[in-house]
Design an enzyme around this catalytic site. Structure first.
Site, mmCIF file in Angstrom:
data_model
loop_
_atom_site.group_PDB
_atom_site.id
_atom_site.type_symbol
_atom_site.label_atom_id
_atom_site.label_comp_id
_atom_site.label_asym_id
_atom_site.label_seq_id
_atom_site.Cartn_x
_atom_site.Cartn_y
_atom_site.Cartn_z
ATOM 1 N N LYS A 202 0.842 -1.199 0.000
ATOM 2 C CA LYS A 202 0.000 0.000 0.000
ATOM 3 C C LYS A 202 0.872 1.242 0.000
ATOM 4 C CE LYS A 202 -1.831 2.523 3.259
ATOM 5 N NZ LYS A 202 -1.723 3.880 2.668
ATOM 6 N N CYS B 89 13.209 10.447 7.508
ATOM 7 C CA CYS B 89 13.178 9.893 8.870
ATOM 8 C C CYS B 89 14.557 9.978 9.510
ATOM 9 C CB CYS B 89 12.677 8.465 8.843
ATOM 10 S SG CYS B 89 13.463 7.470 7.584
ATOM 11 N N GLY C 291 3.650 2.835 13.730
ATOM 12 C CA GLY C 291 4.451 1.630 13.918
ATOM 13 C C GLY C 291 4.086 0.912 15.213
ATOM 14 N N GLY D 31 7.226 4.382 8.356
ATOM 15 C CA GLY D 31 6.348 5.516 8.615
ATOM 16 C C GLY D 31 6.561 6.043 10.023
ATOM 17 N N SER D 32 5.522 6.617 10.567
ATOM 18 C CA SER D 32 5.679 7.275 11.864
ATOM 19 C C SER D 32 5.787 6.248 12.984
ATOM 20 C CB SER D 32 4.483 8.184 12.127
ATOM 21 O OG SER D 32 3.342 7.398 12.408
ATOM 22 N N THR D 33 6.453 6.653 14.053
ATOM 23 C CA THR D 33 6.575 5.787 15.218
ATOM 24 C C THR D 33 5.202 5.480 15.802
ATOM 25 O OG1 THR D 33 8.840 6.434 15.724
ATOM 26 C CG2 THR D 33 7.488 5.705 17.567
ATOM 27 N N GLU D 34 4.323 6.463 15.761
ATOM 28 C CA GLU D 34 2.990 6.269 16.317
ATOM 29 C C GLU D 34 2.248 5.119 15.614
ATOM 30 O OE1 GLU D 34 0.662 9.759 15.736
ATOM 31 O OE2 GLU D 34 -1.133 8.864 16.604
#
Lengths: 320, 281, 482
Positions: free
Chosen positions: C188, C296, C245, C240-243
């Protein structure tokens, strides 16, 4: 050592006090990372200069050329032909700017001066046992005096690379100072012969050494040693004169010489001048090209830009 | 004479700050001894001790770590009979079975002692990057690892979990539950070995009570949940996600500890660090 | 004639032709070797530099995720996993070639969709993506030699979710090793940057890749969540973002699904007083402003030794002022558009906290286009560790400058973060480089350089920057059952 010019701020004036202080100063300059410098030069070389910007660059570059002939076979006849070309590079296009100077050996300086009289094109003469610089100080100074008395407006001298590589910075410094004094009103361009200095750290040190000794210009090469001028080494020297201006308020020039043959090359150098040193340096007062063949390529490209079709070598004068 | 066993934290043997003790039984439910029952505050102290020990242990030379691990193996062998007896008692093994398990455990320690100065050679590389750079990658210890002692194999399983963690340069906090006696004896071995205090911290107590605190502790970098009851694992793994802990993937049940280990544990509890530097004059 | 431009020299516009991108009014998703309509909500891709609509893109639904995973499973079992590695290799080599051949198209399309300068998509994103396929092609029949034992097996179907900052390059980082190891893929792309992934799907067709081996499902975060949680997915890879993840790790807890995460960072770029100063300035600028700071591993925290802080800051401001911000399609643009209005407002908000918390704000005086999402390069000095701009990932062209006095202090400050993706070290002293490289807790350490990437060099983070590596031998582990 002779006294440095009073204009220098205290720490720079101090730097040339004696051999060991000078060495400490030069070795205290920030190091140069080869890969990073070359990467930056390569990145800037991808700038795309088009249309009016390109035409402006071509005219600016023509006006920055020190049209050079430094051959054993040079004659008065050749100097005359080059002088004509220097005054009016493209007779079909009278709006083409003249070049900055004609650069010759000292024994032909008088010939050049005569041929260029009243044209506004300068006479530059090499001196100091060019290109190797391997002679006595006495001979070198005599050569400078010869060039100046013959009417040279600019003197292009070589440093003693042997002394520099051996770490005898004081000796190199003193010789440049003496040459500077001998130049009188003539502008002094100091050739570092970067191809022999081998490392960028050395080039940066040699640059500062020349500036401390009173150089009006720092110049990359004699054209007799490979590699001659390169983009990265010119970047480095442009950074040095920028830093020198920031420290002293004094603007000094840079002259890459040798190996710059195409308009594309010249434009890349001008981009570097613009983005590394700054806009102020986009002037023959502060930037020159030491070149011979470059002029014709610039003229052809100039025609292409103005005429809207490609030009050919038969339409520009071949004088070398 | 039975005695009351204490916790092993930062190289010392404190009682639980809670004052709690719990009985340790053999496999048939017979009382063996009382052991300290660690609280969440003891666990906190153990993590702090492991963190404190990390710089020294991870910064020690691989050669030194190998020597220390080998010394631990020697010391284990010195208490071989005691380990056999305790293992037999808590795992309900025959003497032959317990002997095999203890001998394999000692061999495992020797095996990992030999790994300390090969991990980088085997897992590290130089990278032939397309540019004027020298680039290399090396495995580095992940940090503080939280582990639950395997529930079946009290010594071999425990050492198979702990040895790779410390061989790679990590420090750890281990919680041992019901079959804790060999673990307690191990802590006595460690205390008299050359292993710096805090590299291994051993807590006895109730796994279900302590494991969530270990899994949620923000200063724990990785978990080996081999010893977790399967019903507890999902929740512990969810907690681990809060600080992106590395969790060793484990299958159902306990692995066959007698087989020679793969490098999975060494890889899981190391981080590959890639370093670049230009090459030029 | 020549008087029309006088010094100061402004470069005439040098735009790449947008026709090269072959932009179409609509794009469809790619499932089981075919382009199909999605049954989810369609996406509108916007050019962030102009705010104009680029294309309508078919959006996937949960049912589409199911179809794609089923197709990937079938392809895995029937062809891809059983095919000799040497055959898989040929497909990957072919894909690498096709990316090179369609490089200009991909670069321009990426720039239109993402907002990054065409200079970067042309010189970094596309060639590095091709290089990734080229490198991994060679692994496909050499996995026995990768150090994971004999005959390492693939995991199965990989569900991959990638971000918008390097759309094609992140796709390559995900798909190339997955395919090389014998897995099949459902990927995706990010909601705001799906276009190059769909051109890549065409490349898969042109390469003759068997149907179902690669499936591309455009969609928003909800489709990403469907994909990673799908029971038919054996392996999840997320960048992607840590959140997000963390939420994926949370969601997969207790399952047998393998997971690798490449998350956020707040890298320290440490400049010692003996650094090669001009190159350090270049590296700091690259670290902070490459790809608009949407990186990142961006060097968003500059740690400079106090004794040279002022000089470095002066040079830095001069250099940043020279960055050309504007039309991403212009070949001379250094800093392009922020990818979305949402990201722009996040950057703006976070930068404002820097000022509110007492950091000194300096903004490049560069002119900004009147349309599109742009943010002028910004440098905060007098920043302290406790400020939000020092701790949080801005993901924009904002650099925070802190000072240190000793090497120990530099490393302590560098490590004082839950992240650990990358770090920079600038000093001419070899022993100090190696010391600092050892001590910083980060997965990638650039010494006297920054932002270098290569398919042979493993990339990935410590701590909350994620786990698992991409690239090199170490990167294969993520796609093998070992």
């Amino acid at each position: 050592m002779p006294t440095p010019p009073p204009a220098l701020p205290g720490d720079l004036a101090e730097a040339t006090r004696d051999d060991s202080t000078l060495k400490r100063f030069l070795h205290g300059l920030p190091g140069v990372d080869r890969v990073g410098l070359e990467q930056r030069a390569a990145d800037l070389a991808t700038r795309s200069i088009k249309k009016d910007s390109k035409l402006w660059a071509i005219d600016t570059a023509i006006g920055m050329i020190d049209l050079t002939t430094l051959e054993g076979a040079d004659t008065a006849g050749k100097i005359g032909a080059l002088a004509a070309k220097a005054r009016r590079p493209d007779p079909d296009r009278p709006d083409t700017p003249p070049v900055a100077a004609l650069c010759v050996y000292p024994d032909l300086a008088a010939t050049a001066a005569e041929a260029l009289n009243g044209s506004g094109v300068g006479v530059a003469s090499v001196a100091t046992a060019f290109p190797a610089g391997r002679s006595s100080s006495r001979v070198k100074l005599a050569e400078v005096e010869l060039a100046v008395s013959a009417g040279a407006d600019e003197v292009d001298v070589v440093i003693d690379r042997g002394a520099f590589l051996a770490g005898r910075y004081g000796q190199v410094h003193d010789e440049i100072r003496e040459v500077k004094a001998a130049c009188g009103r003539a502008h002094l361009k100091v050739i570092l012969e970067t191809g022999e200095l081998a490392t960028y750290d050395n080039v940066r040190r040699a640059c500062w050494l020349a500036l401390l000794a009173g150089a009006d210009f720092v110049k990359t090469s004699t054209g007799k040693v490979s590699p001659a001028a390169t983009l990265p080494v010119t970047h480095l020297m442009l950074g040095a004169v920028r830093d020198w201006r920031d420290r002293t308020g004094l603007s000094r020039g840079v002259k890459p010489a040798g190996g710059i043959r195409t308009t594309k090359d010249a434009v890349r150098y001008l981009v570097a001048v613009h983005e590394v040193a700054g806009r102020q340096w986009l002037s023959p007062e502060l930037f020159r090209f030491g070149a011979s063949g470059l002029l014709n390529d610039l003229l052809m490209q100039r025609r292409t830009q103005l005429d809207g079709h490609y030009s050919g070598p038969d339409y520009v004068a071949v004088d070398q | 004479m039975t005695k009351t066993y204490k916790l092993y934290i930062g190289g010392a043997f404190p009682r639980s700050e809670s004052g709690r003790v719990h009985p340790v039984h053999d496999a048939r439910g017979r009382f063996l001894a009382n052991a300290a029952q660690a609280s969440r505050k003891d666990l906190r102290d153990a993590v702090a001790a492991a963190r404190k020990a990390f710089d020294g242990w991870s910064g020690a030379t691989a050669y030194n770590r190998g020597q220390v691990l080998f010394r631990v193996a020697e010391m284990l062998e010195g208490r071989r009979e005691q380990f056999i007896a305790e293992t037999a008692a808590v795992e309900d093994l025959s003497v032959e079975g317990a002997t095999a398990a203890v001998d394999t455990a000692i061999d495992r320690m020797v095996w990992y002692a030999g790994w300390t100065d090969k991990i980088t050679t085997v897992l590290g590389t130089t990278n032939p990057v397309a540019g004027p750079y020298f680039s290399f990658s090396v495995p580095e210890p992940t940090g503080v690892v939280g582990a639950l002692a395997p529930r079946q194999s009290s010594l071999l399983g425990l050492l198979s979990v702990v040895a790779p963690v410390i061989a790679a340069g990590n420090t750890c906090v281990v919680v041992a539950g019901d079959r804790a006696l060999p673990a307690i004896t191990l802590s006595e071995v460690l205390a008299t070995s050359d292993l710096p205090g805090g590299v291994i911290n051993l807590l006895t107590g109730h796994v279900a009570e302590l494991a969530p605190w270990l899994a949620t502790h923000a200063d724990v970098n990785a978990l080996d949940l081999t010893g977790a009851p399967e019903t507890l694992r999902p929740e512990l793994e969810r907690s681990a996600s809060e600080t992106v802990k590395r969790v060793l993937p484990v299958g159902r049940g306990e692995p066959d500890w007698t087989r020679e280990p793969s490098l999975k544990r060494l890889r899981t509890f190391t981080e590959t660090k890639t370093v670049w530097h230009p090459v030029g004059t | 004639m020549t008087e029309s431009i006088t010094s100061p020299w402004d470069y005439a516009p040098a735009p790449e032709s947008r026709d090269v991108a072959g932009l179409r009014p609509s794009y469809r998703m790619f499932v089981d070797g075919e382009f199909v309509d999605g049954s989810g909500q369609s996406l509108t891709s916007v050019n962030p530099a102009t705010e104009e609509t680029l294309a309508e893109v078919a959006g996937a639904s949960a049912a589409d995720v199911d179809r794609a995973v089923t197709a990937a499973r079938a392809a895995f079992e029937s062809t891809w996993a059983t095919m000799p590695g040497s055959e898989r290799a040929k497909y990957l080599f072919r894909i690498a070639r096709l990316i090179q051949e369609r490089g200009r198209e991909l670069a321009v399309l990426e720039t239109l969709d993402n907002g990054k300068p065409v200079k970067e998509s042309r010189d970094t994103d596309v060639p590095t993506a091709a290089a990734h396929f080229f490198h991994h092609a060679g692994w496909a029949d050499k996995l026995d030699h990768a150090g994971y034992g004999a005959n390492p097996r693939p995991l199965g179907v990989a569900g991959q979710v990638i971000p918008w900052n390097f759309p094609l390059l992140m796709l390559a980082w995900k798909i190339a090793p997955a395919l090389a190891c014998g897995n099949t893929v459902v990927l995706k792309p990010a909601e705001t940057t799906p276009l190059t992934a769909l051109v890549f799907a065409e490349i898969c067709q042109q390469a003759g890749l068997p149907a179902g081996v690669v499936n591309i499902l455009p969609g928003a975060g909800d489709i990403g969540a469907e994909l990673v949680a799908h029971p038919g997915v054996d392996k999840v890879a997320f960048t992607g973002s840590t959140e997000v993840g963390k939420s994926i790790q949370h969601r997969l807890a207790g399952t047998a699904t393998r997971l690798t995460l490449e998350l956020g960072g707040k890298a320290a770029n440490i400049v010692f007083d003996d650094a090669p100063l001009d190159q350090a300035v270049e590296g700091v600028v690259n670290g902070g402003f490459f790809n608009q700071g949407h990186v990142c591993c961006a060097g968003s925290r500059l740690l400079v030794q106090e004794s040279i802080a002022e000089e470095l800051l002066d040079r830095l401001r001069t250099r940043v002022s020279a960055l050309r911000v504007g039309d991403p399609l212009d070949k001379n643009t250094d800093v392009g558009a922020i990818n979305s209005a949402e990201q722009l407002s996040r950057i703006t908000e976070l930068a404002d906290t820097g000022e509110a918390e007492g950091a000194r704000r300096w903004t490049s005086p560069c002119p900004l286009p009147s349309q599109g999402y742009f943010f002028a390069p910004t440098v905060f000095s007098e920043v302290h560790q406790s400020m939000r701009v020092a701790g949080e990932e801005v993901f924009g062209p904002v650099l925070s400058v802190l000072t240190f006095r000793t090497p120990e202090e530099a490393v302590t400050k560098a490590n004082n973060t839950p992240y650990g993706l990358s770090a920079g070290i600038w000093t001419e002293k070899g022993s100090r480089i190696l010391w600092a490289a050892q001590r910083v807790r980060a997965g990638v350490v650039w010494a006297n350089t920054f932002n270098r990437f290569d398919p042979t060099a493993p990339f990935g983070g410590y701590q909350e920057s994620g786990f698992g590596r991409e690239g090199g031998r170490a990167g294969l582990e993520a796609y093998l059952d070992v």
